[in-house]
Design a protein around this motif. Sequence first.
Motif, PDB file in Angstrom:
ATOM      1  N   TYR A  28       0.840  -1.191   0.000  1.00 56.23           N
ATOM      2  CA  TYR A  28       0.000   0.000   0.000  1.00 56.23           C
ATOM      3  C   TYR A  28       0.876   1.243   0.000  1.00 56.23           C
ATOM      4  CZ  TYR A  28      -3.217  -3.587   1.641  1.00 56.23           C
ATOM      5  OH  TYR A  28      -3.948  -4.739   1.756  1.00 56.23           O
ATOM      6  N   GLU A  29       0.453   2.226  -0.792  1.00 60.75           N
ATOM      7  CA  GLU A  29       1.147   3.509  -0.830  1.00 60.75           C
ATOM      8  C   GLU A  29       0.114   4.604  -0.618  1.00 60.75           C
ATOM      9  OE1 GLU A  29       4.041   6.213  -3.738  1.00 60.75           O
ATOM     10  OE2 GLU A  29       3.270   4.282  -4.415  1.00 60.75           O
ATOM     11  N   VAL A  35      -5.013   6.080  -1.386  1.00 57.00           N
ATOM     12  CA  VAL A  35      -4.177   4.907  -1.120  1.00 57.00           C
ATOM     13  C   VAL A  35      -4.171   4.021  -2.357  1.00 57.00           C
ATOM     14  CG1 VAL A  35      -3.868   2.827   0.278  1.00 57.00           C
ATOM     15  CG2 VAL A  35      -4.694   4.938   1.352  1.00 57.00           C
ATOM     16  N   LYS A  36      -2.978   3.701  -2.832  1.00 60.43           N
ATOM     17  CA  LYS A  36      -2.820   2.799  -3.980  1.00 60.43           C
ATOM     18  C   LYS A  36      -2.553   1.391  -3.458  1.00 60.43           C
ATOM     19  CE  LYS A  36      -0.033   2.095  -8.178  1.00 60.43           C
ATOM     20  NZ  LYS A  36       1.040   2.670  -9.026  1.00 60.43           N
ATOM     21  N   ILE A  37      -3.267   0.409  -4.010  1.00 66.86           N
ATOM     22  CA  ILE A  37      -3.138  -0.982  -3.577  1.00 66.86           C
ATOM     23  C   ILE A  37      -2.509  -1.769  -4.719  1.00 66.86           C
ATOM     24  CG2 ILE A  37      -4.382  -3.008  -2.715  1.00 66.86           C
ATOM     25  CD1 ILE A  37      -6.676  -0.939  -2.027  1.00 66.86           C
ATOM     26  N   VAL A  38      -1.379  -2.417  -4.457  1.00 69.58           N
ATOM     27  CA  VAL A  38      -0.613  -3.117  -5.487  1.00 69.58           C
ATOM     28  C   VAL A  38      -0.463  -4.584  -5.107  1.00 69.58           C
ATOM     29  CG1 VAL A  38       1.598  -3.240  -6.697  1.00 69.58           C
ATOM     30  CG2 VAL A  38       0.638  -1.014  -6.089  1.00 69.58           C
ATOM     31  N   ASN A  39      -0.725  -5.458  -6.076  1.00 69.01           N
ATOM     32  CA  ASN A  39      -0.488  -6.882  -5.901  1.00 69.01           C
ATOM     33  C   ASN A  39       1.022  -7.095  -5.867  1.00 69.01           C
ATOM     34  OD1 ASN A  39      -0.026  -9.687  -6.385  1.00 69.01           O
ATOM     35  ND2 ASN A  39      -2.046  -9.873  -7.336  1.00 69.01           N
ATOM     36  N   SER A  40       1.541  -7.503  -4.714  1.00 64.32           N
ATOM     37  CA  SER A  40       2.987  -7.610  -4.567  1.00 64.32           C
ATOM     38  C   SER A  40       3.567  -8.772  -5.356  1.00 64.32           C
ATOM     39  CB  SER A  40       3.356  -7.745  -3.087  1.00 64.32           C
ATOM     40  OG  SER A  40       2.676  -8.836  -2.491  1.00 64.32           O
ATOM     41  N   GLU A  41       2.723  -9.716  -5.785  1.00 66.61           N
ATOM     42  CA  GLU A  41       3.209 -10.860  -6.547  1.00 66.61           C
ATOM     43  C   GLU A  41       3.347 -10.529  -8.032  1.00 66.61           C
ATOM     44  OE1 GLU A  41       0.452 -13.963  -5.695  1.00 66.61           O
ATOM     45  OE2 GLU A  41       0.918 -14.009  -3.552  1.00 66.61           O
ATOM     46  N   THR A  42       2.417  -9.714  -8.557  1.00 63.98           N
ATOM     47  CA  THR A  42       2.429  -9.397  -9.991  1.00 63.98           C
ATOM     48  C   THR A  42       2.875  -7.968 -10.288  1.00 63.98           C
ATOM     49  OG1 THR A  42       0.124  -8.639 -10.009  1.00 63.98           O
ATOM     50  CG2 THR A  42       0.511 -11.008 -10.328  1.00 63.98           C
ATOM     51  N   GLY A  43       2.832  -7.105  -9.291  1.00 60.76           N
ATOM     52  CA  GLY A  43       3.165  -5.700  -9.494  1.00 60.76           C
ATOM     53  C   GLY A  43       2.030  -4.883 -10.076  1.00 60.76           C
ATOM     54  N   GLU A  44       0.868  -5.525 -10.306  1.00 60.04           N
ATOM     55  CA  GLU A  44      -0.273  -4.825 -10.889  1.00 60.04           C
ATOM     56  C   GLU A  44      -1.006  -3.997  -9.836  1.00 60.04           C
ATOM     57  OE1 GLU A  44      -2.092  -7.368 -14.482  1.00 60.04           O
ATOM     58  OE2 GLU A  44      -2.331  -8.320 -12.520  1.00 60.04           O
ATOM     59  N   THR A  45      -1.548  -2.869 -10.268  1.00 60.28           N
ATOM     60  CA  THR A  45      -2.390  -2.063  -9.392  1.00 60.28           C
ATOM     61  C   THR A  45      -3.749  -2.744  -9.247  1.00 60.28           C
ATOM     62  OG1 THR A  45      -1.298  -0.028 -10.096  1.00 60.28           O
ATOM     63  CG2 THR A  45      -3.429   0.197  -9.003  1.00 60.28           C
ATOM     64  N   ALA A  46      -4.102  -3.103  -8.023  1.00 60.19           N
ATOM     65  CA  ALA A  46      -5.358  -3.810  -7.769  1.00 60.19           C
ATOM     66  C   ALA A  46      -6.501  -2.851  -7.482  1.00 60.19           C
ATOM     67  CB  ALA A  46      -5.199  -4.770  -6.598  1.00 60.19           C
ATOM     68  N   GLY A  47      -6.178  -1.627  -7.046  1.00 54.10           N
ATOM     69  CA  GLY A  47      -7.240  -0.678  -6.758  1.00 54.10           C
ATOM     70  C   GLY A  47      -6.733   0.542  -6.011  1.00 54.10           C
ATOM     71  N   PHE A  48      -7.683   1.381  -5.650  1.00 49.98           N
ATOM     72  CA  PHE A  48      -7.391   2.575  -4.866  1.00 49.98           C
ATOM     73  C   PHE A  48      -8.464   2.729  -3.796  1.00 49.98           C
ATOM     74  CE2 PHE A  48      -5.167   3.554  -8.779  1.00 49.98           C
ATOM     75  CZ  PHE A  48      -4.046   4.260  -8.365  1.00 49.98           C
ATOM     76  N   ASN A  49      -8.100   3.366  -2.699  1.00 50.53           N
ATOM     77  CA  ASN A  49      -9.072   3.859  -1.727  1.00 50.53           C
ATOM     78  C   ASN A  49      -8.997   5.382  -1.728  1.00 50.53           C
ATOM     79  OD1 ASN A  49      -9.714   1.260  -0.986  1.00 50.53           O
ATOM     80  ND2 ASN A  49      -8.438   1.242   0.838  1.00 50.53           N
ATOM     81  N   LEU A  50     -10.156   6.009  -1.847  1.00 52.09           N
ATOM     82  CA  LEU A  50     -10.228   7.468  -1.781  1.00 52.09           C
ATOM     83  C   LEU A  50     -10.964   7.841  -0.508  1.00 52.09           C
ATOM     84  CD1 LEU A  50      -9.935  10.341  -2.913  1.00 52.09           C
ATOM     85  CD2 LEU A  50     -12.059   9.971  -4.182  1.00 52.09           C
ATOM     86  N   PHE A  51     -10.219   8.370   0.469  1.00 49.07           N
ATOM     87  CA  PHE A  51     -10.811   8.790   1.732  1.00 49.07           C
ATOM     88  C   PHE A  51     -11.458  10.172   1.575  1.00 49.07           C
ATOM     89  CE2 PHE A  51      -7.860   5.519   2.873  1.00 49.07           C
ATOM     90  CZ  PHE A  51      -8.404   4.900   3.997  1.00 49.07           C
ATOM     91  N   ASN A  52     -12.450  10.434   2.428  1.00 51.36           N
ATOM     92  CA  ASN A  52     -13.203  11.693   2.363  1.00 51.36           C
ATOM     93  C   ASN A  52     -13.749  11.918   0.961  1.00 51.36           C
ATOM     94  OD1 ASN A  52     -12.573  12.476   5.135  1.00 51.36           O
ATOM     95  ND2 ASN A  52     -10.497  12.806   4.374  1.00 51.36           N
ATOM     96  N   ALA A  53     -14.320  10.857   0.394  1.00 46.13           N
ATOM     97  CA  ALA A  53     -14.749  10.883  -1.011  1.00 46.13           C
ATOM     98  C   ALA A  53     -15.733  12.001  -1.306  1.00 46.13           C
ATOM     99  CB  ALA A  53     -15.364   9.524  -1.379  1.00 46.13           C
TER     100      ALA A  53
END
Length: 202
Positions: A28-29, A35-53
């Motif tokens: 997570y970054e 917040v960016k969510i990355v699959n650590s096995e493939t390096g692909e971006t799995a999604g994002f979380n947007l707080f205070n949307a």
Amino acid sequence: MNIFYNKEGVGDIFLISLKPVNHANFTYEKKDDVVKIVNSETGETAGFNLFNASNYVSFTVTKGLVDLTEELVAKLNEIINSHGFTDQLTADLSPKFVVGYVKEKEKHPQADKLSVCKVDVGTEILQIVCGAPNVDAGQKVVVAKIGAVMPSGLVIQPAELRGISSQGMICSARELALPNAPEKKGILVLEDTYTVGTEFKY
């Protein structure tokens, strides 16, 4: 791409899903509200979380799936990029629940209670493995295509059932959460007046 929102259960957060999570490990970054969510096995971006949307975008849903539009996708890209990420979100805005026509039905070679169906959804022929006892060739049915989100929250993904690939789901009335849906197993068979390939709204 799917976006989920549940202010009461999760908070004022957009949960932006790009890839199936399955059982992979993630890194997570976080940059401010993104917040960016990355699959650590493939390096692909799995999604994002947007707080205070709600501070960033206007929407009406309070719980469940957020309707995707070109304007919303463009706005989310602007938000993500302004927070220092270079990703570009894309979304398939075509209907995910459509009227299909079962052209062929064959017995699954490895499972007595499964059928392998070829279903015309207007733009393509999908192979769908179905376990309903009443499915048959010649029926008009409701098809949940890849990326569809069922009322239960299940996201339809490509699957392999007993060695046979399946590209969607033929739905029952209960799976669609339709009023007065029968309890017994079986897909929803539509009247012939429905047009193949059109969106099924429920």
